[in-house]
Design a protein around this motif. Structure first.
Motif, short mmCIF file in Angstrom:
data_model
loop_
_atom_site.label_atom_id
_atom_site.label_comp_id
_atom_site.label_asym_id
_atom_site.label_seq_id
_atom_site.Cartn_x
_atom_site.Cartn_y
_atom_site.Cartn_z
N ALA A 1 -59.00 44.88 7.85
CA ALA A 1 -59.16 45.57 6.57
C ALA A 1 -58.22 45.07 5.49
O ALA A 1 -57.03 44.90 5.71
CB ALA A 1 -58.98 47.07 6.75
N THR A 2 -58.80 44.84 4.31
CA THR A 2 -58.03 44.49 3.12
C THR A 2 -58.37 45.42 1.96
O THR A 2 -57.84 45.24 0.88
CB THR A 2 -58.29 43.04 2.69
N MET A 3 -59.26 46.35 2.19
CA MET A 3 -59.63 47.32 1.16
C MET A 3 -59.44 48.73 1.71
O MET A 3 -59.27 48.91 2.91
CB MET A 3 -61.07 47.11 0.69
N GLN A 4 -59.47 49.71 0.84
CA GLN A 4 -59.38 51.11 1.28
C GLN A 4 -60.62 51.45 2.09
O GLN A 4 -61.72 50.98 1.81
CB GLN A 4 -59.28 52.02 0.07
N THR A 5 -60.43 52.26 3.10
CA THR A 5 -61.55 52.65 3.96
C THR A 5 -61.52 54.16 4.19
O THR A 5 -60.47 54.79 4.15
CB THR A 5 -61.48 51.94 5.33
N PRO B 1 -74.62 50.99 4.90
CA PRO B 1 -73.53 51.20 5.84
C PRO B 1 -72.93 49.92 6.41
O PRO B 1 -73.61 48.91 6.58
CB PRO B 1 -74.18 52.04 6.94
N VAL B 2 -71.65 50.01 6.69
CA VAL B 2 -70.91 48.97 7.39
C VAL B 2 -70.75 49.46 8.83
O VAL B 2 -70.05 50.44 9.08
CB VAL B 2 -69.54 48.74 6.72
N PHE B 3 -71.43 48.77 9.75
CA PHE B 3 -71.42 49.21 11.14
C PHE B 3 -70.49 48.40 12.05
O PHE B 3 -70.23 48.79 13.16
CB PHE B 3 -72.83 49.17 11.75
N ASN B 4 -70.04 47.23 11.57
CA ASN B 4 -69.21 46.38 12.42
C ASN B 4 -68.38 45.44 11.56
O ASN B 4 -68.53 45.39 10.33
CB ASN B 4 -70.07 45.59 13.41
N VAL B 5 -67.51 44.69 12.20
CA VAL B 5 -66.59 43.82 11.46
C VAL B 5 -67.34 42.71 10.73
O VAL B 5 -66.92 42.29 9.65
CB VAL B 5 -65.48 43.28 12.39
N GLU B 6 -68.46 42.25 11.26
CA GLU B 6 -69.23 41.20 10.59
C GLU B 6 -69.80 41.70 9.26
O GLU B 6 -69.73 41.00 8.25
CB GLU B 6 -70.36 40.67 11.49
N SER B 7 -70.36 42.91 9.26
CA SER B 7 -70.89 43.44 8.00
C SER B 7 -69.76 43.76 7.03
O SER B 7 -69.89 43.59 5.82
CB SER B 7 -71.79 44.65 8.24
N TYR B 8 -68.61 44.20 7.56
CA TYR B 8 -67.44 44.44 6.69
C TYR B 8 -67.04 43.15 6.00
O TYR B 8 -66.79 43.13 4.80
CB TYR B 8 -66.27 44.99 7.53
N ARG B 9 -66.96 42.06 6.74
CA ARG B 9 -66.58 40.77 6.16
C ARG B 9 -67.60 40.30 5.13
O ARG B 9 -67.24 39.70 4.11
CB ARG B 9 -66.40 39.73 7.25
N PHE B 10 -68.88 40.55 5.39
CA PHE B 10 -69.92 40.18 4.41
C PHE B 10 -69.69 40.91 3.09
O PHE B 10 -69.67 40.28 2.03
CB PHE B 10 -71.31 40.51 4.95
N HIS C 1 -64.38 52.64 18.19
CA HIS C 1 -64.12 51.25 18.59
C HIS C 1 -64.42 50.29 17.45
O HIS C 1 -63.62 49.39 17.14
CB HIS C 1 -64.93 50.88 19.84
N GLU C 2 -65.57 50.46 16.80
CA GLU C 2 -65.95 49.59 15.68
C GLU C 2 -64.99 49.77 14.51
O GLU C 2 -64.59 48.81 13.86
CB GLU C 2 -67.39 49.86 15.24
N VAL C 3 -64.63 51.02 14.23
CA VAL C 3 -63.69 51.28 13.13
C VAL C 3 -62.36 50.59 13.41
O VAL C 3 -61.77 49.96 12.53
CB VAL C 3 -63.50 52.79 12.88
N ARG C 4 -61.89 50.66 14.63
CA ARG C 4 -60.63 50.02 15.00
C ARG C 4 -60.71 48.51 14.76
O ARG C 4 -59.79 47.90 14.22
CB ARG C 4 -60.26 50.32 16.45
N GLU C 5 -61.81 47.88 15.16
CA GLU C 5 -61.98 46.44 14.92
C GLU C 5 -61.98 46.11 13.44
O GLU C 5 -61.38 45.13 13.01
CB GLU C 5 -63.29 45.95 15.55
N ILE C 6 -62.65 46.93 12.65
CA ILE C 6 -62.71 46.70 11.21
C ILE C 6 -61.34 46.88 10.58
O ILE C 6 -60.91 46.08 9.74
CB ILE C 6 -63.76 47.62 10.55
N LEU C 7 -60.62 47.92 10.99
CA LEU C 7 -59.30 48.17 10.42
C LEU C 7 -58.32 47.04 10.71
O LEU C 7 -57.41 46.78 9.92
CB LEU C 7 -58.75 49.51 10.92
N ASP C 8 -58.50 46.34 11.83
CA ASP C 8 -57.66 45.19 12.13
C ASP C 8 -57.85 44.08 11.09
O ASP C 8 -56.97 43.26 10.89
CB ASP C 8 -57.98 44.64 13.52
N THR D 1 -64.65 51.01 1.06
CA THR D 1 -65.90 51.20 1.78
C THR D 1 -65.78 52.47 2.60
O THR D 1 -64.69 52.84 3.04
CB THR D 1 -66.25 49.99 2.68
N VAL D 2 -66.90 53.14 2.77
CA VAL D 2 -66.95 54.38 3.53
C VAL D 2 -67.85 54.15 4.73
O VAL D 2 -69.02 53.80 4.58
CB VAL D 2 -67.49 55.54 2.66
#
Length: 84
Positions: free
Chosen positions: A67-71, A31-40, A58-65, A49-50
């Motif tokens: 985001a460069t891939m489909q989520t 799982p991707v739980f935050n923007v740091e793991s998304y970037r990794f 809140h975390e999803v909003r941060e990641i979507l800011d 990523t799902v």
């Protein structure tokens, strides 16, 4: 085969170093739980990523800011992703 869904970092490395050109989706088993793991995970060239249902709006909003891939996300209730 159109794509691969995997939780394996080892397989992501193999796919990145090889000549695989299909879609690669990160499984909710990794799982991707935050923007740091998304970037990794983004560094492996994922196409999707799902987010697991444990990730809050809140975390999803941060990641979507960032985001460069489909989520995709699982939500037990409808979240407020955009503030008005």
């Amino acid at each position: 085969m159109d794509g691969i869904i995997t939780p394996s970092v080892a397989l992501l490395i193999e796919l990145q170093e090889g000549d695989y050109d299909g879609e690669v989706c990160l499984s909710t088993m990794q799982p991707v739980f935050n923007v740091e793991s998304y970037r990794f995970f983004k560094q492996f060239g994922l196409t999707r990523t799902v987010f697991p249902e444990q990730v809050g709006a809140h975390e999803v909003r941060e990641i979507l800011d960032d985001a460069t891939m489909q989520t995709e996300a699982f939500f037990p209730v409808i979240p407020r992703l955009h503030q008005h």
